[in-house]
Write an enzyme that holds these catalytic residues in place. Sequence first.
Site, short mmCIF file in Angstrom:
data_model
loop_
_atom_site.label_atom_id
_atom_site.label_comp_id
_atom_site.label_asym_id
_atom_site.label_seq_id
_atom_site.Cartn_x
_atom_site.Cartn_y
_atom_site.Cartn_z
N GLY A 25 0.85 -1.20 0.00
CA GLY A 25 0.00 0.00 0.00
C GLY A 25 0.87 1.24 0.00
CB THR B 50 3.54 0.41 7.00
OG1 THR B 50 2.26 0.40 7.66
CG2 THR B 50 4.59 0.25 8.07
CG ASP C 283 2.25 -2.81 10.54
OD1 ASP C 283 2.98 -2.22 9.74
OD2 ASP C 283 1.31 -3.55 10.20
N GLY D 9 -5.51 0.17 10.16
CA GLY D 9 -4.78 -0.56 11.19
C GLY D 9 -5.33 -1.96 11.25
NE ARG D 10 -3.59 -5.98 6.77
CZ ARG D 10 -3.16 -5.65 5.56
NH1 ARG D 10 -3.99 -5.63 4.56
NH2 ARG D 10 -1.89 -5.35 5.35
CG ASP E 182 -1.37 0.06 8.96
OD1 ASP E 182 -2.03 1.09 8.75
OD2 ASP E 182 -1.67 -1.05 8.49
NE ARG F 149 -1.09 -4.69 0.14
CZ ARG F 149 -1.94 -3.69 0.30
NH1 ARG F 149 -2.91 -3.54 -0.55
NH2 ARG F 149 -1.82 -2.85 1.30
CG ASP G 78 5.59 -6.61 8.63
OD1 ASP G 78 6.73 -6.15 8.79
OD2 ASP G 78 4.77 -6.76 9.55
O1 F6P Z 1 -0.99 0.12 4.39
C1 F6P Z 1 -1.60 -0.80 5.27
C2 F6P Z 1 -3.05 -0.61 5.20
O2 F6P Z 1 -3.24 0.74 5.36
C3 F6P Z 1 -3.92 -1.36 6.18
O3 F6P Z 1 -4.17 -0.71 7.39
C4 F6P Z 1 -5.18 -1.58 5.39
O4 F6P Z 1 -5.90 -2.69 5.84
C5 F6P Z 1 -4.67 -1.79 4.04
O5 F6P Z 1 -3.51 -1.00 3.92
C6 F6P Z 1 -5.67 -1.48 2.97
O6 F6P Z 1 -5.02 -1.37 1.75
P1 F6P Z 1 -5.70 -1.64 0.36
O7 F6P Z 1 -7.05 -1.04 0.39
O8 F6P Z 1 -4.77 -0.97 -0.61
O9 F6P Z 1 -5.74 -3.11 0.15
#
Ligand code: F6P
Length: 412
Positions: free
Chosen positions: A64, A190, A194, A235-236, A192, A126, A168
């Site tokens: 992302g 990131t 993390d 914030g997954r 996030d 990704r 990650d």
């Molecule tokens: O960059 C990490 C993140 O922001 C997560 O918190 C979120 O779940 C994810 O990306 C969503 O990304 P996308 O909508 O691009 O799959």
Amino acid sequence: MASAGIEHDLSDGAQASAPPKSRTARRPRAKTGPVAVLKPSPSGDGRRTSARAATRIAISTGGGDAPGLNAVIRAAVLSAADLGWETYGIMRGLHGLLGEDEVVSLTRESVRGIGHLGGTILRTSRGNPFHWPSRQPDGTLVDVDRSDELIANFRALGLDALVTVGGDGSLAVAQRLHEKGLKVVAVPKTIDNDVSGTVTTFGFDTAVGVAVEAIDRLHTTAESHDRVMVLEVMGREAGFIALHAGAAGSADVVLIPEIPYDVEKVCEKIMARDRAGRKFSIVVVAEGAHPKGGAASVVGPSAPGQPKRVGGIADALAQEIQERTGKETRSLVLGHLQRGGVPTSYDRLLATRFGAAAVHAIHEEKWGHMVALQSPNIVTVPIVEVLKRPKRVDPSHDTVRAARATGVSFGD
Ligand code: F6P
């Protein structure tokens, strides 16, 4: 031995009134002159020769996007140029190294004026070369390991080292490529926050700023209507954005994946405020937060090979709060607004330091290392160490304690 060649694609450098070609949008901006596309040498071996003395580094952005990616690219290109090195951009994550996009020359000119821009001029994806979806003759998608092909292409292009900028997932790929002999240096990315081994990542400060602005705006409308507002932030797995934005924005309830909540406790907090004359409440919830004994809410299926998409918690929680408290409750999802737009000055500076440090790490031959902030310095840490333990909010951290001390409920 012939070295890898650079073809100047004049189509993108076309001046004047020619209508823009669709390919232009996929390329880094080159304000003047053509975009140079790197091609493999006819012999398939682009190793350095006396005819091609300069070190060639490549940079890719994966996962992302995060505000600050362009500042990393700019700093890496300019730092490399200072050393007399050449820099190339792998388009769309690692697609450019698998023949599914291009590898383009990045010069001082092509990174001019991008330091303050969100997104990434290299695009992102990704894709994981160890699990690359490949369409079979019968139409099904099968994961194929294309890492050997990627490394062969990298070498055929005459590239010496790769800077991979990612979270990650990208770091795990970088480690495996390093183990296979590719000269890799990583930059953590990131929103996030993390990634272990670094105090923070660029993009996080921008995301928190966007969330705090949203909380500030929600306060005034919530108070006007005596409503409960539930704001879902990204914030997954880690709740840093919710925690920092909630604490800085004076939210009343903050729910994060690291502290499973009890909805009853959330409602108690809201009603206690109500009885005290504070008829509105702001709840900030990380998309991956979940109730005690429950699981995070998942939004539909994820694409093959991709992590599951979490979200939708704000809406479900708002309905439950309204039913239990009788208070009018609304929800909203901040979503990708947190990832887009201009990076804060903090993120631009951190990204710039990371980009420059990555080139320095290549100079020092720190293969398989990630640049990191360990305040006040930028250091390098082995990627393998970073991957051992993902970074999560420590429930006993002083930020959590400070939030509790200032009246925030974590619903526990
Ligand atoms: O960059 C990490 C993140 O922001 C997560 O918190 C979120 O779940 C994810 O990306 C969503 O990304 P996308 O909508 O691009 O799959």
